[in-house]
Design a protein around this motif. Structure first.
Motif, mmCIF file in Angstrom:
data_model
loop_
_atom_site.group_PDB
_atom_site.id
_atom_site.type_symbol
_atom_site.label_atom_id
_atom_site.label_comp_id
_atom_site.label_asym_id
_atom_site.label_seq_id
_atom_site.Cartn_x
_atom_site.Cartn_y
_atom_site.Cartn_z
ATOM 1 N N PRO A 109 1.555 -9.903 1.347
ATOM 2 C CA PRO A 109 0.372 -9.325 0.670
ATOM 3 C C PRO A 109 -0.112 -10.568 -0.429
ATOM 4 O O PRO A 109 0.735 -11.650 -0.863
ATOM 5 C CB PRO A 109 0.706 -8.182 -0.202
ATOM 6 C CG PRO A 109 2.445 -8.548 -0.086
ATOM 7 C CD PRO A 109 2.620 -9.423 1.096
ATOM 8 N N PRO A 110 -1.168 -10.548 -0.803
ATOM 9 C CA PRO A 110 -1.663 -11.427 -1.898
ATOM 10 C C PRO A 110 -1.103 -11.061 -3.269
ATOM 11 O O PRO A 110 -0.422 -9.902 -3.376
ATOM 12 C CB PRO A 110 -3.215 -11.172 -2.169
ATOM 13 C CG PRO A 110 -3.427 -9.860 -1.581
ATOM 14 C CD PRO A 110 -2.253 -9.458 -0.537
ATOM 15 N N ALA A 111 -0.998 -11.997 -4.265
ATOM 16 C CA ALA A 111 -0.542 -11.660 -5.420
ATOM 17 C C ALA A 111 -1.080 -10.395 -6.119
ATOM 18 O O ALA A 111 -2.228 -10.419 -5.902
ATOM 19 C CB ALA A 111 -0.522 -12.876 -6.547
ATOM 20 N N PRO A 112 -0.488 -9.680 -7.053
ATOM 21 C CA PRO A 112 -1.214 -8.504 -7.681
ATOM 22 C C PRO A 112 -2.285 -8.980 -8.386
ATOM 23 O O PRO A 112 -2.324 -9.945 -9.154
ATOM 24 C CB PRO A 112 0.148 -8.114 -8.681
ATOM 25 C CG PRO A 112 1.503 -8.446 -7.786
ATOM 26 C CD PRO A 112 1.082 -9.824 -7.491
ATOM 27 N N GLY A 145 -10.674 -5.394 -2.460
ATOM 28 C CA GLY A 145 -11.445 -6.096 -1.277
ATOM 29 C C GLY A 145 -10.346 -6.740 -0.421
ATOM 30 O O GLY A 145 -10.460 -7.227 0.715
ATOM 31 N N ASN A 146 -9.070 -6.777 -1.052
ATOM 32 C CA ASN A 146 -7.970 -7.142 -0.160
ATOM 33 C C ASN A 146 -7.535 -6.307 1.013
ATOM 34 O O ASN A 146 -7.678 -5.094 0.839
ATOM 35 C CB ASN A 146 -6.512 -7.390 -1.022
ATOM 36 C CG ASN A 146 -6.862 -8.442 -2.176
ATOM 37 O OD1 ASN A 146 -7.704 -9.315 -2.018
ATOM 38 N ND2 ASN A 146 -6.184 -8.186 -3.342
ATOM 39 N N ARG A 147 -7.138 -7.021 2.149
ATOM 40 C CA ARG A 147 -6.718 -6.344 3.430
ATOM 41 C C ARG A 147 -5.197 -5.988 3.152
ATOM 42 O O ARG A 147 -4.460 -6.669 3.802
ATOM 43 C CB ARG A 147 -7.070 -7.306 4.581
ATOM 44 C CG ARG A 147 -8.575 -7.289 5.010
ATOM 45 C CD ARG A 147 -8.690 -8.051 6.219
ATOM 46 N NE ARG A 147 -8.436 -7.256 7.347
ATOM 47 C CZ ARG A 147 -8.924 -6.473 7.903
ATOM 48 N NH1 ARG A 147 -10.190 -6.118 7.675
ATOM 49 N NH2 ARG A 147 -8.592 -5.897 8.868
ATOM 50 N N VAL A 148 -4.950 -4.969 2.346
ATOM 51 C CA VAL A 148 -3.798 -4.442 2.045
ATOM 52 C C VAL A 148 -3.981 -2.866 2.343
ATOM 53 O O VAL A 148 -4.954 -2.088 1.858
ATOM 54 C CB VAL A 148 -3.227 -4.661 0.569
ATOM 55 C CG1 VAL A 148 -2.960 -6.288 0.490
ATOM 56 C CG2 VAL A 148 -4.290 -4.252 -0.479
ATOM 57 N N TYR A 320 -3.762 -6.384 8.262
ATOM 58 C CA TYR A 320 -3.243 -5.831 7.100
ATOM 59 C C TYR A 320 -1.920 -6.142 6.507
ATOM 60 O O TYR A 320 -0.957 -6.140 7.381
ATOM 61 C CB TYR A 320 -3.332 -4.158 6.847
ATOM 62 C CG TYR A 320 -5.033 -3.729 6.851
ATOM 63 C CD1 TYR A 320 -5.598 -3.501 5.917
ATOM 64 C CD2 TYR A 320 -5.499 -3.497 8.085
ATOM 65 C CE1 TYR A 320 -7.020 -3.184 5.726
ATOM 66 C CE2 TYR A 320 -6.845 -3.037 7.991
ATOM 67 C CZ TYR A 320 -7.348 -2.763 6.992
ATOM 68 O OH TYR A 320 -8.953 -2.587 6.832
ATOM 69 N N ALA A 321 -1.799 -6.524 5.341
ATOM 70 C CA ALA A 321 -0.369 -6.593 4.705
ATOM 71 C C ALA A 321 -0.160 -5.408 3.854
ATOM 72 O O ALA A 321 -1.035 -4.534 3.642
ATOM 73 C CB ALA A 321 -0.358 -7.783 3.734
#
Length: 329
Positions: A109-112, A145-148, A320-321
């Motif tokens: 996943p991206p950073a918070p 907008g993150n794919r999480v 997705y992450a």
């Protein structure tokens, strides 16, 4: 991975090693290697215009051609070390995915987010005077907008050591919502979970259908579980999920009085052998909250690791992450 190809420039400086087939290198490692090349330039290895075409002079007291090579620049050493750690972490993740039978390595996943999204109650999930009373928002998806997606697991009936190992080795974040009547026979299991960074949150003392209870009884169920979690795990949670996803105005009033700030529900539910969806398109969306339960062979045709395998295979295939819910609140 192919053999190393070492390139020297016309001044005799070694460029950053590259490997044939580097298109398979993880994106994060490729970026770090690009930074390493810049660090080499900054450290003087690439040679500026002033020294172009001239051999370096030996220091005083040294014979020509006998000068000791200068030590590697500290920034470059640090970046090489970080790249090594990244590669080692990726190898460990690949090995864990293989060990647990996943089809692909889970995405990172991206950073918070530095700025948390605004959380509001989903349309149609409000109660009377919801906003005026400042009641906890009820939602099924985090606006991002993150794919999480976010994995949440309810109640606490199954206490499978293999599940703890699997999630730890794969480094998959998740959030637990606990009911005391199911966890009290082994509080230590969930302490191990907490020690691995998992948030432990409120799912009432006895998992009742809350709208059938008076305000006072609802408050005892919710505040009582707040007390248990604080006593056993040192912190009163900010998240509460009503059993079965059912609540009324008194539920949210009681939750607010007990210190609850958020009441997340879910957009999808994953079982050992199938998924269920809230939305008409029967699909995942960025920011969706996914529900599952602490269940094993006594209730399912499989184990918790089997459920996690189904969950991860689908979300990874969809691009997705899995992120940590609390990081977005």
């Amino acid at each position: 991975m192919g053999p190393v190809v070492q390139n020297d420039d016309k001044h005799g400086c070694s460029r950053v090693p590259r490997r044939r087939g580097s298109g398979h290198r993880p994106a994060g490692v490729r970026s770090l290697i690009a930074v390493l090349a810049l660090a080499a330039v900054a450290s003087g290895c690439a040679g500026g215009d002033e020294g172009a075409g001239r051999a370096a002079r030996p220091a005083a007291g040294q014979q020509p051609g006998k000068a000791a090579p200068p030590p590697a620049a500290a920034p470059a050493r640090a970046l090489y070390s970080y790249a090594d750690r990244l590669r080692a972490a990726h190898r460990a993740r690949v090995a864990a995915a293989r060990r647990w039978g996943l089809k692909k390595v889970p995405l990172t996943p991206p950073a918070p987010p530095a700025e948390k999204p605004e959380i509001t109650t989903r349309k149609g999930f409000e109660v009377d005077d919801h906003e005026e009373l400042g009641l906890p928002p009820v939602f099924t998806t985090i606006p991002t907008g993150n794919r999480v997606v976010f994995l949440t697991i309810d109640d606490g009936a199954e206490k499978d050591p293999a599940f703890l190992r699997m999630m730890s080795e794969l480094k998959i974040p998740y959030t637990a919502f606990l009911s005391d009547y199911l966890v009290k026979d082994d509080y230590g299991y969930f302490k191990k979970m907490q020690d691995r960074g998992v948030g432990l949150n409120n799912h009432t003392l006895h998992h009742p259908y809350l709208p059938a209870l008076s305000y006072g009884r609802q408050k005892r169920e919710i505040c009582g579980m707040q007390d248990v979690i604080e006593k056993r795990y040192g912190k009163r949670p900010a998240l509460f999920r009503p059993p079965f996803g059912n609540y009324d105005r008194d539920t949210l009033r009681a939750a607010k009085t007990c210190g609850v700030r958020y009441a997340p529900l879910w957009a999808e539910e994953v079982f050992v052998d199938h998924w269920e969806y809230r939305e008409w398109d029967q699909d995942l969306h960025p920011g969706d909250i996914v529900l599952s339960h602490f269940r094993g062979r006594g209730d399912w045709k499989g184990t918790m690791p089997d459920m996690i395998r189904r969950f991860l295979d689908k979300v990874t295939a969809k691009g997705y992450a899995v992120a940590r819910l609390e990081d977005y609140l």
